[in-house]
Design a protein around this motif. Structure first.
Motif, PDB file in Angstrom:
ATOM      1  N   THR A 112      23.397  52.883   9.495  1.00  8.64           N
ATOM      2  CA  THR A 112      22.747  52.559  10.768  1.00  8.64           C
ATOM      3  C   THR A 112      23.336  53.311  11.958  1.00  8.64           C
ATOM      4  O   THR A 112      22.724  53.370  13.014  1.00  8.64           O
ATOM      5  CB  THR A 112      22.871  51.058  11.054  1.00  8.64           C
ATOM      6  OG1 THR A 112      24.255  50.722  11.204  1.00  8.64           O
ATOM      7  CG2 THR A 112      22.243  50.232   9.948  1.00  8.64           C
ATOM      8  N   GLY A 113      24.533  53.852  11.803  1.00 12.57           N
ATOM      9  CA  GLY A 113      25.182  54.520  12.918  1.00 12.57           C
ATOM     10  C   GLY A 113      25.865  53.550  13.866  1.00 12.57           C
ATOM     11  O   GLY A 113      26.429  53.950  14.873  1.00 12.57           O
ATOM     12  N   GLU A 114      25.817  52.268  13.552  1.00 10.59           N
ATOM     13  CA  GLU A 114      26.392  51.233  14.415  1.00 10.59           C
ATOM     14  C   GLU A 114      27.920  51.273  14.356  1.00 10.59           C
ATOM     15  O   GLU A 114      28.515  51.410  13.295  1.00 10.59           O
ATOM     16  CB  GLU A 114      25.899  49.862  13.936  1.00 10.59           C
ATOM     17  CG  GLU A 114      26.496  48.695  14.671  1.00 10.59           C
ATOM     18  CD  GLU A 114      26.104  47.373  14.042  1.00 10.59           C
ATOM     19  OE1 GLU A 114      26.421  46.351  14.645  1.00 10.59           O
ATOM     20  OE2 GLU A 114      25.503  47.367  12.953  1.00 10.59           O
ATOM     21  N   GLN A 115      28.546  51.166  15.521  1.00 13.63           N
ATOM     22  CA  GLN A 115      30.007  51.108  15.603  1.00 13.63           C
ATOM     23  C   GLN A 115      30.453  49.657  15.373  1.00 13.63           C
ATOM     24  O   GLN A 115      29.928  48.747  16.011  1.00 13.63           O
ATOM     25  CB  GLN A 115      30.482  51.572  16.982  1.00 13.63           C
ATOM     26  CG  GLN A 115      30.282  53.037  17.264  1.00 13.63           C
ATOM     27  CD  GLN A 115      31.361  53.897  16.624  1.00 13.63           C
ATOM     28  OE1 GLN A 115      32.459  53.443  16.367  1.00 13.63           O
ATOM     29  NE2 GLN A 115      31.007  55.138  16.362  1.00 13.63           N
ATOM     30  N   ILE A 116      31.405  49.462  14.473  1.00  8.84           N
ATOM     31  CA  ILE A 116      31.938  48.117  14.229  1.00  8.84           C
ATOM     32  C   ILE A 116      33.460  48.187  14.236  1.00  8.84           C
ATOM     33  O   ILE A 116      34.054  49.234  13.968  1.00  8.84           O
ATOM     34  CB  ILE A 116      31.437  47.513  12.895  1.00  8.84           C
ATOM     35  CG1 ILE A 116      31.746  48.443  11.724  1.00  8.84           C
ATOM     36  CG2 ILE A 116      29.971  47.204  12.959  1.00  8.84           C
ATOM     37  CD1 ILE A 116      31.397  47.856  10.372  1.00  8.84           C
ATOM     38  N   LYS A 117      34.073  47.055  14.552  1.00  7.46           N
ATOM     39  CA  LYS A 117      35.529  46.991  14.585  1.00  7.46           C
ATOM     40  C   LYS A 117      36.028  46.563  13.217  1.00  7.46           C
ATOM     41  O   LYS A 117      35.580  45.565  12.659  1.00  7.46           O
ATOM     42  CB  LYS A 117      35.985  45.987  15.646  1.00  7.46           C
ATOM     43  CG  LYS A 117      37.491  45.898  15.778  1.00  7.46           C
ATOM     44  CD  LYS A 117      37.907  45.084  16.967  1.00  7.46           C
ATOM     45  CE  LYS A 117      37.590  43.623  16.714  1.00  7.46           C
ATOM     46  NZ  LYS A 117      38.152  42.730  17.718  1.00  7.46           N
ATOM     47  N   LYS A 118      36.957  47.342  12.652  1.00  7.37           N
ATOM     48  CA  LYS A 118      37.543  47.015  11.359  1.00  7.37           C
ATOM     49  C   LYS A 118      38.939  46.472  11.606  1.00  7.37           C
ATOM     50  O   LYS A 118      39.736  47.068  12.329  1.00  7.37           O
ATOM     51  CB  LYS A 118      37.601  48.254  10.466  1.00  7.37           C
ATOM     52  CG  LYS A 118      38.123  47.940   9.106  1.00  7.37           C
ATOM     53  CD  LYS A 118      37.868  49.038   8.132  1.00  7.37           C
ATOM     54  CE  LYS A 118      38.326  48.482   6.819  1.00  7.37           C
ATOM     55  NZ  LYS A 118      38.510  49.243   5.763  1.00  7.37           N
ATOM     56  N   ASP A 119      39.237  45.331  11.002  1.00  6.32           N
ATOM     57  CA  ASP A 119      40.540  44.705  11.181  1.00  6.32           C
ATOM     58  C   ASP A 119      41.647  45.552  10.582  1.00  6.32           C
ATOM     59  O   ASP A 119      41.412  46.394   9.719  1.00  6.32           O
ATOM     60  CB  ASP A 119      40.562  43.319  10.527  1.00  6.32           C
ATOM     61  CG  ASP A 119      39.605  42.345  11.202  1.00  6.32           C
ATOM     62  OD1 ASP A 119      39.347  42.512  12.408  1.00  6.32           O
ATOM     63  OD2 ASP A 119      39.129  41.414  10.525  1.00  6.32           O
ATOM     64  N   ALA A 120      42.863  45.293  11.008  1.00 11.54           N
ATOM     65  CA  ALA A 120      44.026  45.971  10.453  1.00 11.54           C
ATOM     66  C   ALA A 120      44.142  45.621   8.975  1.00 11.54           C
ATOM     67  O   ALA A 120      43.788  44.506   8.563  1.00 11.54           O
ATOM     68  CB  ALA A 120      45.285  45.539  11.202  1.00 11.54           C
ATOM     69  N   ASP A 121      44.589  46.571   8.175  1.00 13.36           N
ATOM     70  CA  ASP A 121      44.753  46.323   6.747  1.00 13.36           C
ATOM     71  C   ASP A 121      45.924  47.136   6.216  1.00 13.36           C
ATOM     72  O   ASP A 121      46.581  47.852   6.949  1.00 13.36           O
ATOM     73  CB  ASP A 121      43.471  46.642   5.976  1.00 13.36           C
ATOM     74  CG  ASP A 121      43.030  48.080   6.102  1.00 13.36           C
ATOM     75  OD1 ASP A 121      43.582  48.820   6.938  1.00 13.36           O
ATOM     76  OD2 ASP A 121      42.120  48.477   5.364  1.00 13.36           O
ATOM     77  N   LYS A 122      46.175  46.984   4.940  1.00 10.63           N
ATOM     78  CA  LYS A 122      47.258  47.709   4.288  1.00 10.63           C
ATOM     79  C   LYS A 122      46.664  48.597   3.209  1.00 10.63           C
ATOM     80  O   LYS A 122      45.643  48.268   2.613  1.00 10.63           O
ATOM     81  CB  LYS A 122      48.245  46.738   3.648  1.00 10.63           C
ATOM     82  CG  LYS A 122      48.965  45.868   4.651  1.00 10.63           C
ATOM     83  CD  LYS A 122      49.898  44.926   3.942  1.00 10.63           C
ATOM     84  CE  LYS A 122      50.590  44.024   4.936  1.00 10.63           C
ATOM     85  NZ  LYS A 122      51.489  43.091   4.257  1.00 10.63           N
ATOM     86  N   VAL A 123      47.325  49.725   2.957  1.00  3.76           N
ATOM     87  CA  VAL A 123      46.867  50.646   1.934  1.00  3.76           C
ATOM     88  C   VAL A 123      48.082  51.149   1.155  1.00  3.76           C
ATOM     89  O   VAL A 123      49.151  51.355   1.720  1.00  3.76           O
ATOM     90  CB  VAL A 123      46.068  51.815   2.563  1.00  3.76           C
ATOM     91  CG1 VAL A 123      46.905  52.624   3.499  1.00  3.76           C
ATOM     92  CG2 VAL A 123      45.438  52.674   1.518  1.00  3.76           C
ATOM     93  N   VAL A 124      47.917  51.280  -0.157  1.00  4.14           N
ATOM     94  CA  VAL A 124      48.992  51.786  -1.006  1.00  4.14           C
ATOM     95  C   VAL A 124      48.938  53.309  -1.007  1.00  4.14           C
ATOM     96  O   VAL A 124      47.881  53.899  -1.185  1.00  4.14           O
ATOM     97  CB  VAL A 124      48.862  51.237  -2.447  1.00  4.14           C
ATOM     98  CG1 VAL A 124      49.929  51.844  -3.345  1.00  4.14           C
ATOM     99  CG2 VAL A 124      48.958  49.723  -2.447  1.00  4.14           C
ATOM    100  N   LYS A 125      50.087  53.934  -0.802  1.00  4.51           N
ATOM    101  CA  LYS A 125      50.183  55.388  -0.756  1.00  4.51           C
ATOM    102  C   LYS A 125      51.175  55.857  -1.807  1.00  4.51           C
ATOM    103  O   LYS A 125      52.098  55.136  -2.164  1.00  4.51           O
ATOM    104  CB  LYS A 125      50.689  55.855   0.616  1.00  4.51           C
ATOM    105  CG  LYS A 125      49.772  55.521   1.763  1.00  4.51           C
ATOM    106  CD  LYS A 125      48.525  56.301   1.689  1.00  4.51           C
ATOM    107  CE  LYS A 125      48.179  56.923   3.002  1.00  4.51           C
ATOM    108  NZ  LYS A 125      47.021  57.774   2.910  1.00  4.51           N
TER     109      LYS A 125
END
Length: 96
Positions: free
Chosen positions: A70-83
């Motif tokens: 849709t092209g809509e801007q949404i706020k994504k909450d903070a999260d964790k990622v494995v590197k």
């Protein structure tokens, strides 16, 4: 052309051959290693596997992302990622 990745069964067999042990104990060792890494990284720590690399968890801040449909801007909450950071010795052995 890339070959298929090694399966767990193949890895256990190779580990058993390399350590001159049976497949059951090699499989148990591999499962224990996986469990230890999971617990440590989930708790916010890091694990260095000599000659392979470092597995760690990184926190990503809250940010704005775009829905591609849709092209809509949404706020994504903070999260964790494995590197995973690959060890220099492994990089050098691959690049020859």
């Amino acid at each position: 052309m890339a070959t298929k990745p090694m399966t767990k069964t193949q890895l256990v067999a190779a580990l058993a051959d390399a350590t001159e042990s049976d497949k059951k104990s090699a499989g148990a060792a591999l499962d224990a290693l996986s469990e230890i890494i999971t617990k440590e990284v989930a708790g916010g720590g890091a694990v260095t596997i000599p000659g392979v690399g470092k597995v760690y968890c990184r926190e990503r801040p809250e940010r704005m992302v775009r829905n591609p449909a849709t092209g809509e801007q949404i706020k994504k909450d903070a999260d964790k990622v494995v590197k995973v950071t690959i060890a220099k010795a492994l990089k050098d052995s691959v690049n020859g």
